[in-house]
Design a protein around this motif. Structure first.
Motif, PDB file in Angstrom:
ATOM      1  N   LEU A  36      61.685  96.107  80.636  1.00 31.37           N
ATOM      2  CA  LEU A  36      61.206  95.282  79.597  1.00 31.37           C
ATOM      3  C   LEU A  36      59.699  94.757  80.259  1.00 31.37           C
ATOM      4  N   TRP A  37      59.683  94.115  81.465  1.00 31.96           N
ATOM      5  CA  TRP A  37      58.454  93.751  82.182  1.00 31.96           C
ATOM      6  C   TRP A  37      57.497  94.667  82.223  1.00 31.96           C
ATOM      7  N   PHE A  38      57.969  95.867  82.813  1.00 34.12           N
ATOM      8  CA  PHE A  38      57.156  97.279  83.021  1.00 34.12           C
ATOM      9  C   PHE A  38      56.452  97.549  81.639  1.00 34.12           C
ATOM     10  N   MET A  39      57.193  97.883  80.613  1.00 28.94           N
ATOM     11  CA  MET A  39      56.624  98.469  79.430  1.00 28.94           C
ATOM     12  C   MET A  39      56.245  97.565  78.306  1.00 28.94           C
ATOM     13  N   LEU A  40      56.321  96.515  78.288  1.00 30.04           N
ATOM     14  CA  LEU A  40      56.048  95.387  77.241  1.00 30.04           C
ATOM     15  C   LEU A  40      54.478  95.344  77.134  1.00 30.04           C
ATOM     16  N   PRO A  41      53.701  95.338  78.175  1.00 36.02           N
ATOM     17  CA  PRO A  41      52.319  95.227  78.123  1.00 36.02           C
ATOM     18  C   PRO A  41      51.661  96.411  77.336  1.00 36.02           C
ATOM     19  N   ARG A  42      52.097  97.478  77.667  1.00 35.57           N
ATOM     20  CA  ARG A  42      51.587  98.819  77.334  1.00 35.57           C
ATOM     21  C   ARG A  42      51.985  99.299  75.805  1.00 35.57           C
ATOM     22  N   SER A  43      53.679  99.016  75.821  1.00 35.54           N
ATOM     23  CA  SER A  43      54.338  99.631  74.507  1.00 35.54           C
ATOM     24  C   SER A  43      54.496  98.565  73.580  1.00 35.54           C
ATOM     25  N   GLY A  44      54.463  97.501  73.555  1.00 38.22           N
ATOM     26  CA  GLY A  44      54.455  96.456  72.452  1.00 38.22           C
ATOM     27  C   GLY A  44      56.076  96.201  72.295  1.00 38.22           C
ATOM     28  N   ASN A  45      56.435  96.382  71.138  1.00 39.33           N
ATOM     29  CA  ASN A  45      57.814  95.913  70.895  1.00 39.33           C
ATOM     30  C   ASN A  45      58.846  97.097  71.245  1.00 39.33           C
ATOM     31  N   ILE A  46      58.363  98.344  71.206  1.00 35.13           N
ATOM     32  CA  ILE A  46      59.324  99.393  71.221  1.00 35.13           C
ATOM     33  C   ILE A  46      59.968  99.178  72.621  1.00 35.13           C
ATOM     34  N   ALA A  47      59.390  98.208  73.610  1.00 32.94           N
ATOM     35  CA  ALA A  47      59.762  98.294  74.865  1.00 32.94           C
ATOM     36  C   ALA A  47      61.125  97.651  74.872  1.00 32.94           C
ATOM     37  N   TYR A  48      61.541  96.818  73.841  1.00 34.11           N
ATOM     38  CA  TYR A  48      62.810  96.339  73.742  1.00 34.11           C
ATOM     39  C   TYR A  48      63.877  97.333  73.639  1.00 34.11           C
ATOM     40  N   VAL A  49      63.600  98.557  72.406  1.00 34.33           N
ATOM     41  CA  VAL A  49      64.401  99.441  72.462  1.00 34.33           C
ATOM     42  C   VAL A  49      64.793 100.324  73.567  1.00 34.33           C
ATOM     43  N   TRP A  50      63.539 100.667  74.423  1.00 35.32           N
ATOM     44  CA  TRP A  50      63.736 101.395  75.447  1.00 35.32           C
ATOM     45  C   TRP A  50      64.646 100.882  76.638  1.00 35.32           C
ATOM     46  N   ALA A  51      64.444  99.457  76.819  1.00 38.54           N
ATOM     47  CA  ALA A  51      65.321  98.609  77.837  1.00 38.54           C
ATOM     48  C   ALA A  51      66.578  98.560  77.366  1.00 38.54           C
ATOM     49  N   THR A  52      66.749  98.466  76.118  1.00 37.42           N
ATOM     50  CA  THR A  52      68.239  98.460  75.582  1.00 37.42           C
ATOM     51  C   THR A  52      69.108  99.626  75.830  1.00 37.42           C
ATOM     52  N   VAL A  53      68.079 100.698  75.235  1.00 37.70           N
ATOM     53  CA  VAL A  53      69.035 102.014  75.559  1.00 37.70           C
ATOM     54  C   VAL A  53      69.193 102.388  77.075  1.00 37.70           C
ATOM     55  N   LEU A  54      68.318 101.941  77.960  1.00 37.32           N
ATOM     56  CA  LEU A  54      68.629 102.251  79.387  1.00 37.32           C
ATOM     57  C   LEU A  54      69.512 101.456  79.949  1.00 37.32           C
TER      58      LEU A  54
END
Length: 71
Positions: A36-54
């Protein structure tokens, strides 16, 4: 005369499953936060989905490993 036990002696030290689950929870939560910390600035809210899936994939790995090790 005492009866002899027919059960075989334990093969080695028994694993401490309490620490296994503590490490599992810690790794899962830290992976969620890191992604979440790594992806949130670049990807926005889709980072929550990626973090949850991983995080769920890692949790699934540890649960499957637990059942394989318990056999």
């Amino acid at each position: 005369m005492a009866k002899k036990s027919s059960a075989p002696p334990p093969a080695g030290p028994q694993p401490n499953w309490r620490w296994y689950w503590i490490r599992t929870a810690l790794i899962t939560v830290l992976m969620f936060v890191f992604v979440l910390w790594f992806m949130l600035p670049r990807s926005g809210n889709i980072a929550y989905v990626w973090a949850t899936v991983l995080a769920l994939a890692i949790l699934g790995y540890f649960v499957a490993s637990y059942f394989m090790l318990k056999k």
